[in-house]
Design a protein around this motif. Structure first.
Motif, short mmCIF file in Angstrom:
data_model
loop_
_atom_site.label_atom_id
_atom_site.label_comp_id
_atom_site.label_asym_id
_atom_site.label_seq_id
_atom_site.Cartn_x
_atom_site.Cartn_y
_atom_site.Cartn_z
N LEU A 99 0.81 -1.23 0.00
CA LEU A 99 0.00 0.00 0.00
C LEU A 99 0.85 1.27 0.00
CD1 LEU A 99 -2.80 -1.06 2.52
CD2 LEU A 99 -2.87 -1.09 0.02
N GLY A 100 2.10 1.15 -0.45
CA GLY A 100 2.96 2.33 -0.51
C GLY A 100 3.59 2.71 0.81
N VAL A 101 3.46 1.87 1.83
CA VAL A 101 4.04 2.15 3.15
C VAL A 101 5.52 1.78 3.11
CG1 VAL A 101 3.94 1.66 5.61
CG2 VAL A 101 1.83 1.74 4.26
N GLY A 102 6.39 2.76 3.32
CA GLY A 102 7.82 2.56 3.16
C GLY A 102 8.39 1.42 3.98
N GLY A 103 8.14 1.40 5.26
CA GLY A 103 8.69 0.37 6.13
C GLY A 103 8.17 -1.01 5.76
N LEU A 104 6.91 -1.07 5.38
CA LEU A 104 6.31 -2.35 4.99
C LEU A 104 6.91 -2.84 3.68
CD1 LEU A 104 4.22 -4.46 5.74
CD2 LEU A 104 2.48 -3.08 4.57
N ARG A 105 7.15 -1.92 2.75
CA ARG A 105 7.76 -2.31 1.47
C ARG A 105 9.15 -2.89 1.70
NH1 ARG A 105 7.14 1.45 -3.75
NH2 ARG A 105 5.01 0.75 -3.28
N GLU A 106 9.92 -2.25 2.57
CA GLU A 106 11.27 -2.76 2.86
C GLU A 106 11.21 -4.14 3.51
OE1 GLU A 106 12.88 0.29 5.31
OE2 GLU A 106 12.83 1.81 3.73
N ALA A 107 10.27 -4.32 4.43
CA ALA A 107 10.14 -5.61 5.11
C ALA A 107 9.78 -6.72 4.13
CB ALA A 107 9.10 -5.51 6.22
N LYS A 108 8.90 -6.42 3.20
CA LYS A 108 8.49 -7.44 2.23
C LYS A 108 9.62 -7.76 1.26
CE LYS A 108 3.50 -6.57 2.45
NZ LYS A 108 3.01 -7.91 2.78
N MET A 109 10.41 -6.75 0.90
CA MET A 109 11.51 -6.99 -0.02
C MET A 109 12.62 -7.82 0.64
SD MET A 109 10.69 -5.82 -2.93
CE MET A 109 12.27 -6.00 -3.75
N ARG A 110 12.74 -7.76 1.96
CA ARG A 110 13.79 -8.53 2.66
C ARG A 110 13.60 -10.03 2.50
NH1 ARG A 110 12.72 -5.36 7.41
NH2 ARG A 110 13.86 -3.40 7.25
N TYR A 111 12.40 -10.44 2.14
CA TYR A 111 12.14 -11.87 1.96
C TYR A 111 12.27 -12.30 0.49
CZ TYR A 111 10.69 -12.95 6.73
OH TYR A 111 10.68 -13.18 8.11
N TYR A 112 12.72 -11.41 -0.38
CA TYR A 112 13.06 -11.73 -1.76
C TYR A 112 11.88 -12.39 -2.52
CZ TYR A 112 17.69 -10.80 0.08
OH TYR A 112 18.76 -10.22 0.69
N PRO A 113 10.89 -11.59 -2.90
CA PRO A 113 9.76 -12.15 -3.64
C PRO A 113 10.18 -12.83 -4.93
CG PRO A 113 9.75 -9.74 -3.74
CD PRO A 113 10.77 -10.12 -2.73
N HIS A 114 9.50 -13.91 -5.27
CA HIS A 114 9.76 -14.61 -6.52
C HIS A 114 9.23 -13.80 -7.70
CE1 HIS A 114 8.72 -17.51 -9.75
NE2 HIS A 114 9.81 -18.14 -9.37
N HIS A 115 8.04 -13.19 -7.52
CA HIS A 115 7.47 -12.31 -8.53
C HIS A 115 6.40 -11.44 -7.89
CE1 HIS A 115 4.75 -15.85 -8.66
NE2 HIS A 115 3.79 -14.96 -8.95
N MET A 116 5.92 -10.49 -8.64
CA MET A 116 4.87 -9.58 -8.17
C MET A 116 3.60 -9.80 -8.99
SD MET A 116 6.66 -7.79 -5.92
CE MET A 116 5.86 -6.22 -5.56
N VAL A 117 2.46 -9.66 -8.34
CA VAL A 117 1.19 -9.63 -9.08
C VAL A 117 0.97 -8.18 -9.47
CG1 VAL A 117 -1.29 -10.06 -9.01
CG2 VAL A 117 0.26 -11.58 -7.76
N GLU A 118 1.25 -7.86 -10.73
CA GLU A 118 1.18 -6.48 -11.19
C GLU A 118 -0.26 -6.10 -11.56
OE1 GLU A 118 3.94 -5.72 -14.32
OE2 GLU A 118 5.66 -6.49 -13.19
N VAL A 119 -0.62 -4.88 -11.26
CA VAL A 119 -1.94 -4.37 -11.65
C VAL A 119 -1.81 -2.96 -12.19
CG1 VAL A 119 -3.38 -5.81 -10.14
CG2 VAL A 119 -2.35 -3.73 -9.24
N TYR A 120 -2.78 -2.59 -13.03
CA TYR A 120 -2.82 -1.27 -13.65
C TYR A 120 -4.13 -0.58 -13.30
CZ TYR A 120 1.16 -2.82 -16.41
OH TYR A 120 2.40 -3.27 -16.81
N SER A 121 -4.12 0.74 -13.45
CA SER A 121 -5.33 1.53 -13.27
C SER A 121 -5.61 2.32 -14.53
CB SER A 121 -5.18 2.51 -12.10
OG SER A 121 -5.00 1.81 -10.89
N LEU A 122 -6.90 2.51 -14.81
CA LEU A 122 -7.30 3.38 -15.92
C LEU A 122 -7.39 4.81 -15.40
CD1 LEU A 122 -8.48 3.83 -18.81
CD2 LEU A 122 -10.75 3.44 -17.78
N LYS A 123 -6.72 5.72 -16.06
CA LYS A 123 -6.77 7.13 -15.69
C LYS A 123 -7.67 7.89 -16.67
CE LYS A 123 -3.97 7.03 -12.16
NZ LYS A 123 -4.45 7.37 -10.79
N ARG A 124 -8.38 8.84 -16.13
CA ARG A 124 -9.28 9.63 -16.96
C ARG A 124 -8.49 10.43 -18.01
NH1 ARG A 124 -14.52 11.05 -16.33
NH2 ARG A 124 -14.60 10.12 -14.25
#
Length: 295
Positions: A270-295
């Motif tokens: 959710l864009g939370v800096g500390g949480l992003r760092e914590a999740k990256m420390r576990y070395y993700p295999h891949h990300m579930v990428e998503v996009y948004s439609l902008k007006r």
């Protein structure tokens, strides 16, 4: 013509419908799961409609309604109808959680669409065996913290069942007091979602694990099988009484799931800096990428 009146609330009674549909169209992102919708309905009311074999989800947060792309067979006319409706009723981001394949298909329908990566909602997916075994040098610090936890904290692990659900409720209330949830609307709503999951544990496709420290619950996790090769962790909480307990509940949960699935989705940061760092420390295999439609 697709309109807002076509959508009805998502309720517990809809579980069978969503299970049947998702068996045909397996999901990879937690934002579309039935569990996520009913647990967060108090904060982000979810509605859905079923059109031409497609499920379309709508969620409303702070008075703004956004839509998810159709889940089902490709239907260009339906997609155009949904974009028209979304542009009529939503804000500058009318369509969210668009997977890469759907994003490419949408751009083929209309090259003028502005689709942007939504990094804050990318989800982290790890090899279950990596989280369970923590192999190699890159996990050395995590293994060290775990060894310290097991040395300093007398602990036992057990599944969540109807016999200990009341203790889990009390643990959540204690965690909420420790984190000061009353002063933090995000945490307050997260705890309400977790309490809903516990209250309806037997009615949802959920399983759970807890760690006791000196006979008291010190951490727990709630999870489900998301698709044929992936499990999804919905909630994971720990108290600060014993250093390393979050790493312990992470590893113990992965050890349970590693024999069933290849991957574990631990949701977004959710864009939370500390949480992003914590999740990256576990070395993700891949990300579930998503996009948004902008007006």
């Amino acid at each position: 013509m697709l309109c807002q009146e076509d959508f009805k609330p998502v309720t517990l009674a809809d579980r069978g419908f969503f299970e049947r549909h998702y068996a045909l169209y397996p999901q990879t992102h937690s934002g579309n799961t039935f569990t996520n919708m009913v647990c967060w309905n108090h904060f982000t009311p979810y509605r859905y409609t079923y059109v031409n074999g497609n499920v379309i989800l709508a969620c409303t947060t702070a008075g703004v309604t956004r839509f998810h792309p159709p889940i089902g067979p490709r239907d260009p006319a339906l997609m155009r109808e949904l974009i028209r409706l979304a542009l009529d009723v939503s804000d500058d981001t009318p369509l969210v959680l668009i997977d890469p394949d759907t994003a490419r298909w949408m751009q083929g329908l209309d090259p003028g669409l502005v689709l942007v990566p939504d990094r804050n909602n990318f989800e982290y997916v790890y090899r279950a065996a990596d989280l369970a075994e923590l192999p190699g040098k890159k996990y050395l610090k995590i293994r060290s913290h775990l060894n310290r936890f097991r040395k300093n904290c007398l602990n036992t692990v057990e599944p969540i069942t109807s016999q200990n659900l009341e203790e889990v409720r009390e643990f959540l209330k204690k965690w909420c007091e420790w984190k000061g949830c009353k002063k933090n609307i995000v945490l307050a709503n997260e705890i309400e979602a977790a309490l809903y999951a516990v209250e309806h544990f037997s009615e949802l496709p959920l399983r759970g694990l807890l760690i006791r420290v000196d006979s008291e619950i010190g951490a727990f996790s709630l999870f489900e099988i998301l698709n044929a090769d992936t499990a999804l962790i919905h909630f994971e909480k720990g108290l600060p009484d014993c250093e390393g307990i979050y790493k312990a509940i992470n590893e113990e949960t992965a050890a349970v799931l590693a024999g069933e699935v290849e991957y574990i989705n631990r949701e977004s940061d959710l864009g939370v800096g500390g949480l992003r760092e914590a999740k990256m420390r576990y070395y993700p295999h891949h990300m579930v990428e998503v996009y948004s439609l902008k007006r």
